[in-house]
Every structure is written in structure tokens, then in C-alpha cells.
Design an enzyme around this catalytic site. Structure first.
Site, PDB file in Angstrom:
ATOM      1  N   HIS A 101      -9.786   4.383   3.367  1.00 58.58           N
ATOM      2  CA  HIS A 101      -8.815   4.493   4.451  1.00 58.58           C
ATOM      3  C   HIS A 101      -9.560   4.650   5.781  1.00 58.58           C
ATOM      4  CE1 HIS A 101      -6.007   7.169   6.899  1.00 58.58           C
ATOM      5  NE2 HIS A 101      -5.419   5.994   6.860  1.00 58.58           N
TER       6      HIS A 101
ATOM      7  N   GLU B  29      -4.838   7.040  -0.256  1.00 57.51           N
ATOM      8  CA  GLU B  29      -5.261   7.684   0.991  1.00 57.51           C
ATOM      9  C   GLU B  29      -4.840   9.152   1.035  1.00 57.51           C
ATOM     10  OE1 GLU B  29      -3.295   5.207   3.957  1.00 57.51           O
ATOM     11  OE2 GLU B  29      -2.792   6.921   5.168  1.00 57.51           O
TER      12      GLU B  29
ATOM     13  N   GLU C  52     -11.249  -1.170   6.611  1.00 61.20           N
ATOM     14  CA  GLU C  52     -10.038  -1.035   7.433  1.00 61.20           C
ATOM     15  C   GLU C  52     -10.412  -0.679   8.873  1.00 61.20           C
ATOM     16  OE1 GLU C  52      -7.192   2.077   6.430  1.00 61.20           O
ATOM     17  OE2 GLU C  52      -5.698   1.102   7.713  1.00 61.20           O
TER      18      GLU C  52
ATOM     19  N   GLU D  16       0.806  -1.226   0.000  1.00 58.72           N
ATOM     20  CA  GLU D  16       0.000   0.000   0.000  1.00 58.72           C
ATOM     21  C   GLU D  16       0.834   1.269   0.000  1.00 58.72           C
ATOM     22  OE1 GLU D  16      -3.166  -0.133   2.833  1.00 58.72           O
ATOM     23  OE2 GLU D  16      -2.869   1.952   3.464  1.00 58.72           O
TER      24      GLU D  16
HETATM   25 MG   LIG Z   1      -2.302   3.516   4.639  1.00 58.79          MG
END
Ligand SMILES: [Mg+2]
Length: 411
Positions: free
Chosen positions: A339, A289, A361, A262
Site C-alpha cells: 500500500h 492494507e 502504488e 481492492e
Molecule cells: Mg487501498
């Protein structure tokens, strides 16, 4: 229904607020420290949470005086900011974002006076106005944080006026519940909590040379050994690498079967994303993000540079922008996993409604051993149980925030 007021506000929750319905952590970024228990927890922590002290590779790691921890160079006094939108019948809605001081000025000085008097139901118009109003100084970056807070507050107010949860306004639930992955480096604790997918924060980057490369491999190998082959494992690289380092690390980590790597690259370097995709065709890649507005995401879909897009609802321009991103991604067969999405009401409602979002997440920086129920979060935001969250079906985003906990940001 007209908007009568929009204001940047601070949220101060009284100590007496019960935490049983609270989110595990409203903290989803290193801009905020790890989630701490509000009161002395009944359970004794095993140790302190990883986020308090762990070194994480980052864009500033090349400067030794601030390499040790991201808190050494991130803004210290900006704080969080909320936006309160009030309607002519007294209904009010709330959104939140980061980088408080400069962002609150954009809300109060520019967006608020332009949007007051508009119809709350004109959602696309209001989102498009904010996108265009901020052009002279850049819609991306700090302006995007301000737009996000206002947009989320508008959605919350709209849901309350219509007496519907926001996911109903998005077309209704696409799934029954949200499977979550745990983000953080206390993997033993996340296993105990019942999570089945895990994302680590990568400790070392180019500044740590060959030794760091080896330590990164040991770190990932240890986690894979802990979780076994039946769980997904991911690695967050937080803009710390370049293409060459990412390729070297990915090749070393191939035996450990990472679902994705990521945000390996600096967020503005689009050409590097194309180069990385070409050099790592076999590795799942995620990013976004620190991208702002729908446009970089539309570009990423068109060029298919990543497999997973990760807009932050409180940074990218709010829910309205994320809806555009979801449409582009869904059409391209690309996944959107916001995110921090599992730990906030905003991300929970988006994920509940969208077919291109199949995992959420869940950031956990709190001390291992302290049950998530004992942490202080935003009342009304459900917490993960056995790695699964079911969003609130209360009107708006379902946050149970009392009006008297809010004070003007620039009081
Ligand atoms: Mg991240």
C-alpha cells in the site's frame, strides 16, 4: 553495536527546504489529507486535487451525517509520528507511521525501554520481541503502527551503520527500476504525467442503492475510455462493501477489464474473503492494507483468497513483517504490492528487492497541473518520472532529514 535510544518524535520541515528531490507525496492514506504544494507553485493548477472533495465509499457511508467525506469521521488530532533510533556511535535512523498520539505512547512507554541496550544487528530478534511484547493488548491495530515505526527506524540505522541502502540488506536489487501505478481519480493528469496503470477510488457503495451502482459503472466506464485498452485499470473499494454488493458491482464492471478490485470487504471478515473468491473466480482481487502482522497474509496465501497482497510497511509491522509476507506470498505464487509503496522510501526499497513485487502504488492527491517536483515531500525520496521510480542508493532508506527538524513527540 548497541541501541542507546528510541524515541517517538515529530518532524517539522522548514519552509526553506528545497522540494526538487522530494517525493510526490508522502501521503498514502486518507488519514492524511491530500499532498499540497509547500509553496505557491510556479505552475497553475487545472483544478483542485480529487482527494480534497471527492466522496469515497467507506465503512461509515451508512451514516448520513458523516457520509460526505472520510475526514468527517477519522481522528483529527492524532497526526503523524516518527521514531528515531540512536546507536552508541551516534548513528541514528528514522521510521514513520500514522495515528501519532496513541502510537507514540506505545513507542515511548513500552517498546523503547525493552529494546534499548539490544544489538542493532539482531533484526529478527528485535522484530520478534516487538511482536510478542504487544500480545497482552493486541499486536494488531495501533500497536502494529508503533512496531512499524520502530522497525523501519532500526532498518534505516542498520543501513547507515553498514553504509548500504536497505534494498542491499534485503539481498540486493531484483529490478532496475519500479514501474508505478497512479492512485486517484484525476486520470487525465496521471496520463499527462506518463503513468500507464491507474487505480480509482470507488465513489459509491451499498448506501447509494441501485443509483450508486449505475454511477459506479459510469465512473469506471469513463476512466476506461480515457486510458484506452492498453493500460491497466483497478478499483479501490476501501472496506465499503459486503459480498453481495461486490458481486453485483463486479458483474456490471466485467466489460471494463479491471485488473483487480481492492479491499471490498471489512478487513476482519475472513469468511467473507473465502465466499467472495468462490463467487468471483474470474475477477482479480487484492487486499491487506488494513491487515496487521504477517498472520492474516499467511492465511490468505494458504487459502488463496486473493491474487495480490497489499501490506502497508508503515502499518503492518514494518519491513521485517513485510519480508515474512513476501516469503509466504512468493512461495504461493501470489503478488505483494505494498500500500502506497511507490511514494515512500520504505516501499521503494522493499519493491526494489522483492521478486514478488512487480508494480508500486503511487498515490497522487495533489492538484492536477502542478508538477510532482514542485510538491513538498521527504527530501531524498525519489519521485516518479513517466510512471517509473528509481530508489535512492544512499545508506539506509536514503531520506535526507536533518536532525534538528526532529522534536520529542511528547515535548
Ligand atoms: Mg487501498
Amino acid at each position: 553495536m548497541k541501541i542507546t535510544d528510541i524515541q517517538a518524535v515529530k518532524l517539522t520541515m522548514p519552509d526553506s527546504v528545497p522540494s526538487t528531490s522530494a517525493a510526490a507525496s508522502s501521503v498514502t492514506s486518507p488519514q492524511h489529507a491530500a499532498g499540497h504544494p509547500a509553496t505557491a507553485p510556479a505552475a497553475k493548477p487545472w483544478r483542485s486535487g480529487w482527494a480534497e472533495d471527492a466522496e469515497v465509499a467507506n465503512p461509515m457511508s451508512r451514516y448520513p451525517h458523516v457520509k460526505r467525506h472520510r475526514s468527517m469521521w477519522l481522528p483529527k488530532d492524532w497526526g503523524a509520528v516518527w521514531c528515531k533510533v540512536t546507536l552508541e556511535d551516534g548513528t541514528w535512523g528514522l521510521g514513520s507511521t500514522a495515528h501519532g498520539r496513541p502510537v507514540a505512547a506505545v513507542i515511548d512507554d513500552h517498546l523503547a525501554p525493552q529494546l534499548i541496550g539490544q544489538d542493532i544487528m539482531a533484526g529478527e530478534k528485535l522484530a520478534d520481541m516487538m511482536f510478542r511484547l504487544t500480545k497482552p493488548y493486541g499486536t494488531v491495530g495501533l500497536a502494529s503502527y508503533a512496531i512499524s515505526a520502530v522497525d523501519l527506524a532500526l532498518w534505516d540505522a542498520r543501513g547507515k551503520v553498514l553504509d548500504k541502502p536497505v534494498y542491499e540488506l534485503l539481498g540486493g536489487p531484483q529490478k532496475e527500476s519500479l514501474p508505478c501505478y497512479a492512485t486517484g481519480n484525476d486520470v487525465d493528469w496521471y496520463l499527462e504525467l506518463g503513468f500507464k496503470a491507474f487505480k480509482l477510488a470507488c465513489p459509491h457503495g451499498p448506501a447509494d442503492g441501485l443509483d450508486g451502482l449505475k454511477k459506479n459503472e459510469d465512473f469506471v466506464a469513463r476512466a476506461r475510455e480515457q486510458i484506452g485498452d492498453g493500460c491497466e485499470l483497478m478499483l479501490d473499494c476501501w472496506m465499503a462493501f459486503d459480498v453481495e454488493y461486490t458481486v453485483r458491482l463486479a458483474e456490471r464492471l466485467r466489460p471494463y477489464g479491471l485488473k483487480w478490485m481492492e479491499e471490498c470487504l471489512l478487513s476482519e471478515d475472513f469468511d467473507a474473503n473465502i465466499a467472495l473468491r468462490q463467487r468471483l473466480p474470474w475477477q482479480g482481487l487484492a487486499t491487506g492494507e488494513h491487515w496487521y502482522t504477517h498472520l492474516p497474509f499467511q492465511w490468505a496465501c494458504a487459502h488463496r483468497v486473493v491474487d495480490i497482497l497489499q501490506p502497508d510497511l508503515t502499518w503492518v509491522g514494518g519491513l521485517s513483517t513485510c519480508v515474512k509476507i513476501a516469503a509466504a506470498a512468493d512461495a504461493a505464487g501470489i503478488t505483494v504490492l505494498p500500500h502506497g509503496g511507490g511514494g515512500t522510501a520504505f516501499g521503494q526499497h522493499f519493491t526494489m528487492a522483492m521478486g514478488c513485487a512487480d508494480l508500486a502504488e503511487y498515490f497522487i492527491g495533489s492538484p492536477p497541473g502542478v508538477p510532482l517536483e514542485q510538491l513538498r515531500g521527504i527530501p531524498g525520496v525519489p519521485i516518479a518520472k513517466d510512471g517509473v521510480v528509481i530508489p535512492s542508493n544512499a545508506p539506509g532508506f536514503g531520506m535526507e532529514i536533518s536532525e534538528d527538524w526532529l522534536t520529542p513527540f511528547f515535548g
